[in-house]
Each structure stands twice: as C-alpha cells, then as structure tokens.
Enzyme design. Structure first.
Site, PDB file in Angstrom:
ATOM      1  N   GLU A   1      49.119  34.078  44.327  1.00 25.25           N
ATOM      2  CA  GLU A   1      47.670  33.512  43.775  1.00 25.25           C
ATOM      3  C   GLU A   1      47.991  32.351  42.627  1.00 25.25           C
ATOM      4  O   GLU A   1      46.906  31.948  42.154  1.00 25.25           O
ATOM      5  CB  GLU A   1      46.390  34.624  43.501  1.00 25.25           C
TER       6      GLU A   1
HETATM    7  C1  TNX Z   1      44.039  40.252  45.114  1.00 20.28           C
HETATM    8  S1  TNX Z   1      46.760  41.240  46.149  1.00 20.28           S
HETATM    9  C2  TNX Z   1      45.355  40.099  43.906  1.00 20.28           C
HETATM   10  C3  TNX Z   1      45.447  40.732  43.129  1.00 20.28           C
HETATM   11  C4  TNX Z   1      43.055  41.453  42.522  1.00 20.28           C
HETATM   12  C5  TNX Z   1      43.056  41.726  44.581  1.00 20.28           C
HETATM   13  C6  TNX Z   1      41.555  42.887  44.792  1.00 20.28           C
HETATM   14  C7  TNX Z   1      47.173  40.145  45.375  1.00 20.28           C
HETATM   15  C8  TNX Z   1      48.746  40.043  45.458  1.00 20.28           C
HETATM   16  N1  TNX Z   1      46.250  39.384  44.804  1.00 20.28           N
HETATM   17  O1  TNX Z   1      44.895  39.828  41.301  1.00 20.28           O
HETATM   18  O2  TNX Z   1      43.200  42.454  42.198  1.00 20.28           O
HETATM   19  O3  TNX Z   1      43.105  40.862  45.496  1.00 20.28           O
HETATM   20  O4  TNX Z   1      41.593  42.807  45.425  1.00 20.28           O
END
Ligand code: TNX
Length: 507
Positions: free
Chosen positions: A324
């Site tokens: 992300e």
């Molecule tokens: C996505 S999954 C994220 C996390 C959040 C999560 C909540 C991922 C690699 N990153 O930062 O906590 O969704 O479901």
C-alpha cells in the site's frame, strides 16, 4: 456414553491424511498409565513431559514419564522417533489399541502434532483445569491408526500488534491456539503508522516514542528484546516459527515520528486530538507515509533494524511489508525493495513481502504474501513462492456478517464457510502447486483491542484455515468440517477461549 463410538467418527481438525478404525476395545487413560520416551530423552523427552502436563490436571492421574528404548508394559503411551521417514518432517503415525498408544515420527515436530491429534481424540473435558468433573467415559480413545502429514510447509496466522498492542501473555495464548491446530508459523506485524513494537538498540526512540500510542490513542507498548526472546522460545517449544515484520516503505509513520530524518513526505490524513505526542498517529488510514527511498540514512536505518531483528530471530524469514505505497512511483518503489532485499540477504535471511513486491526484482528465494492477487503473478514469474492470504477468504479481521461488531468489511464478509471452502492452488489462475509455499490468516487489529476480542474473530475461522493448509484436497469436505468443529466449542470454553458461534454450525 463414550465420546466416540469408533475412530471412524473422530472430531479431529485439521482432517488427518488417513484414518483406519480398528474393531478392538478402546485405550483408556488410568492412574497407572505411563508415558514412555526414548532413552536419549532430548526433544522427544520434553514433548513427553509436555503431554503429561496436558493430561494431569483434568484426570488427576500422575502420568510418570519413563525414558527407555526397551519394550514397554501394557498401558503405556509411547513416543518414538524414526521409522516413519516417509511422513516428512512434520508427519506422524498414531496407533491406538486397548494395550497402548504409539506415536512415531521422523522428527520431533511430528511427535508434537501427533500429540495434538491424540488430545483431540480424548473427550473435551481433558482441557479442564481440575479433575472435579471426572469423565464418565473413562477417558477412552477409540482403537485404530492415523497416518498424517501436512499438505503445505507454511501454515500460519498473523497478529497485528502495531494497531493495538498485545502483551507477551496474549501472544502466548494465540500460540496455544496455533499449536492445537498444527499451525507452524506466527507472523508478527511489529511496526505500522500507529506504533513501533520492538526494541531496537541502535534506534531507541522507535520503541520508546514510536511505541507510545495505538489506534484510538491508548498507551500502546512494545516488546523488549527479552520479551521477544520469550515469545520465540515459547513458539519454538511448540514447533512454531516466528516471522517478524517491519512494514516499509509505507506504514512507517511511527518510525518517522521518532526520527523525522527518515521521512520524505508525510501528511497524516487525520490527526487524532487524542494523540499524546508530536507526529504520532492514532487513526486508521493507510498508504500515506513513506520512508525516503533516495536518502542513505534510510538504508542505514533498514540495515540496523534488519540486523538486530535477524540476530534475535532464529527462523529463516524477515518480512518487510511493502504494501500500500501511495507516495512513491513504481520505479522508486522497486529501487527501495531491491535494496532492502539485498540487506535482508546480507543478514542471511529470506525476504517476505506483501504481493506488491512483485513489482521489484525478486530473488527466487523471496516469498510474496498474496492478499489481493494483482501483483502476485509478477512475483511468481520471477520464481518467488507464494503464501496465500486472499483477503476474501483468509482475512480473519473481516466481519463474519454485517451484524458482527468487531472487524472491517472492505474485502468481504467472511463467514466460516468462506474461510473453509477455497483452495490455495486453484484460487487464482496461473498459480501451480509448486508456486505455493502455504497459507496464512492475517488478523489486523484496527478494531481489535485484546486477545478476547481477537479470539472471537479467530475461532472458528483459524481452524478452518488450518485445515486448508494441512489437509489433502481429497480429505476436505465442508459438511465433514462443520460436524467436526462443533465438538471443539466445549474445548474452547474449558480453555477460556472466546469464539463466534457461527449459525453455519450445529454447536
Ligand atoms: C490492508 S493487507 C492492509 C492493512 C490493513 C488491512 C485491514 C495489507 C497488506 N495491508 O494495512 O490493516 O488491510 O484489513
């Protein structure tokens, strides 16, 4: 009434590879039952002691542990190493007759898993802390033979201790659940925007300042190196590998708040009025923070942190997050991950990252954790293996239904059947069995403040994922699983564990 008429109707989760019922009388625990371990003692001796500790409270029987390689008297539970080399390092053979119980494995991990199966074949009351309610069945286990080994090498859960902090004791309670269901990997998400949770001596403010809050503005906390060592040893004793994660280059606000020179751009989307210190973040937005990819300070920081983490982690993996990232270009991101991958390798570890790392130049020894799929295939094409955590099935921070109070819902509602009914190899087109290292169920903790709340999301979904990871495709069946898992609720209650009584199961 005995808990089971015959081994053929056992309630074991995950489903064993082969179960053959015998027609003979069951084995019954008694005041004279002994546990026999190899003369050499060693790990098998320690596992035998652990079995005695498990069986003593509820039964009130002494369970003496004897070390001998000689033939054993009737009424013994015998642990033996060797002779089952075909079962792989985690497999075991469990043979039950009226006279004895024999657990044979090629390696200690297999003995440990065999004991979990034996434990689940006993009445649920075996989990009681005291022998106040004697089991009417006489603690019997039906006769027969189980031959068992896992489908995948990586069978894991992840706990996010960054969004909300969890104590060492709470982590140990989670490890106990993993052990019961033959999971062998605990991934700890140790740093994110809201908190840095591990002592790093060369950058002390990371934990001291960066660990001082959490989502919602609570006090946060962090693991000292002694705490972390305690967790590692507790897991090791249960044949569970700790995989530590420091998420970067995004999800790094706690580090940047502690050492502003690490940041390039950083604008918190919402600053909580509860935040107790400058730059700290207690909201739940993602993707906005980033380490500076073109400053040498950043790589000195990564090298120091990875070095200290590698030194305190006996397992082969260091997880570097990589998910992300919204404030770097793809080229900047790839430059960063490539350098971090080299740093991890210099410390003799294998890099794991969320599937976005497929955008970098991966070594075939690196592992991508599939969560959304879009960049997973790019990792596979470079020879990297996948750990499968599809958010729509394996994210146990998702709500079960719209009515679930805890949890998020951005990916899906994940009722028990959704968590169970999928296959790690056929889930995504283009993935082959050879590409898949295993499965993992992540528990993100934006809404989860303590282990009791965590257990509500974990049980019964983590046992479902455990079966996805352990059991051969041809032995897996939803109707069978929902019948078997129903028998585990009394066990969870005796163990003081919270769970979601899914309406998909006749509890
Ligand atoms: C996505 S999954 C994220 C996390 C959040 C999560 C909540 C991922 C690699 N990153 O930062 O906590 O969704 O479901």
């Amino acid at each position: 009434m005995p808990p089971l008429a015959a081994l053929g109707v056992h309630r074991v989760v995950p489903m064993p590879a082969s179960v053959v019922a015998a027609s003979g009388a069951p084995f019954a625990l008694s005041a004279t039952t002994t546990i026999v371990v190899p003369a050499a003692g060693g790990e098998a001796g320690r596992i035998g002691e652990a079995l005695a500790v498990l069986l003593r409270p509820a039964t009130g029987f002494p369970f003496a542990v004897t070390s001998t390689d000689a033939a054993v008297p009737n009424g013994s539970i015998v642990l033996r190493l060797g002779g089952a080399a075909t079962l792989s390092s985690e497999g075991y053979e469990l043979t039950i007759s009226a006279d004895s119980v024999r657990i044979v494995a090629a390696a200690p991990a297999g003995l440990f898993h065999g004991i979990q199966t034996f434990r689940q074949l006993l009445p649920a009351a075996i989990e009681a802390e005291q022998s106040t309610h004697r089991e009417a069945s006489g603690w019997s286990v039906p006769a027969g033979q189980i031959t068992d080994y896992p489908r995948f090498a990586w069978r894991g859960a992840m706990l996010d201790v960054a969004r909300h902090f969890f104590t060492v004791d709470e982590v140990k309670q989670l490890i106990d659940i993993l052990a019961l269901y033959k999971l062998n990997t605990l991934h700890l998400h140790l740093a994110d925007d809201q908190g840095w949770r591990i002592q790093i001596d060369s950058w002390p403010r990371l934990a001291q300042y960066g660990g001082s809050t959490e989502v919602g503005g609570g006090p946060g906390g962090y693991f000292t190196k002694a705490d972390y060592g305690d967790i590692v040893r507790y897991a090791q004793d249960r044949y569970i590998t700790i995989v530590p994660e420091i998420d970067m280059p995004a999800h790094t606000n706690a580090a940047i708040a502690s050492y502003p020179e690490l940041g390039c751009s950083r604008t918190a989307p919402d600053v909580s009025p509860n935040a107790p210190g400058a730059g700290l973040y207690t909201g739940i937005h993602v993707g906005w923070s980033a380490l500076c990819y073109d400053k040498e300070t950043t790589y000195k920081f990564v090298n120091d942190v990875v070095g200290e983490l590698a030194a305190m982690t006996p397992g082969p993996f260091i997880h570097i997050g990589g998910d992300e990232v919204q404030v770097l270009t793809i080229e900047q991101y790839a430059t960063f991950i490539d350098r971090v991958q080299d740093i991890v390798a210099q410390h003799q570890k294998r890099m794991v990252g969320w599937d976005e790392i497929g955008r970098a130049h991966l070594k075939p020894t690196s592992v991508a954790q599939m969560w959304r799929s879009d960049t997973s295939m790019a990792a596979v094409r470079q020879g990297a293996k996948l750990v499968m955590s599809p958010a729509t099935q394996a994210y146990i921070d998702m709500k079960y239904t719209p009515a679930t109070e805890l949890g998020l819902d951005w990916a899906a509602y994940v009722e028990l059947r959704n968590a169970y009914d999928w296959d790690p190899v056929t889930q995504y087109k283009g993935v082959t069995a050879n590409d898949v290292l295993g499965v993992e169920a992540p528990l993100w903790s934006e809404t989860v403040q303590n282990i009791t709340a965590a257990e509500y999301l974990i049980l019964p979904r983590l046992p479902a994922i455990a079966e996805v990871g352990w059991s051969a495709t041809q032995t897996r069946d939803w109707e069978s699983f929902r019948a078997r898992i129903a028998a585990h609720a009394p066990r969870w209650r005796l163990l003081g564990m919270n769970y979601y009584p899914s309406p998909q199961v006749n509890w």
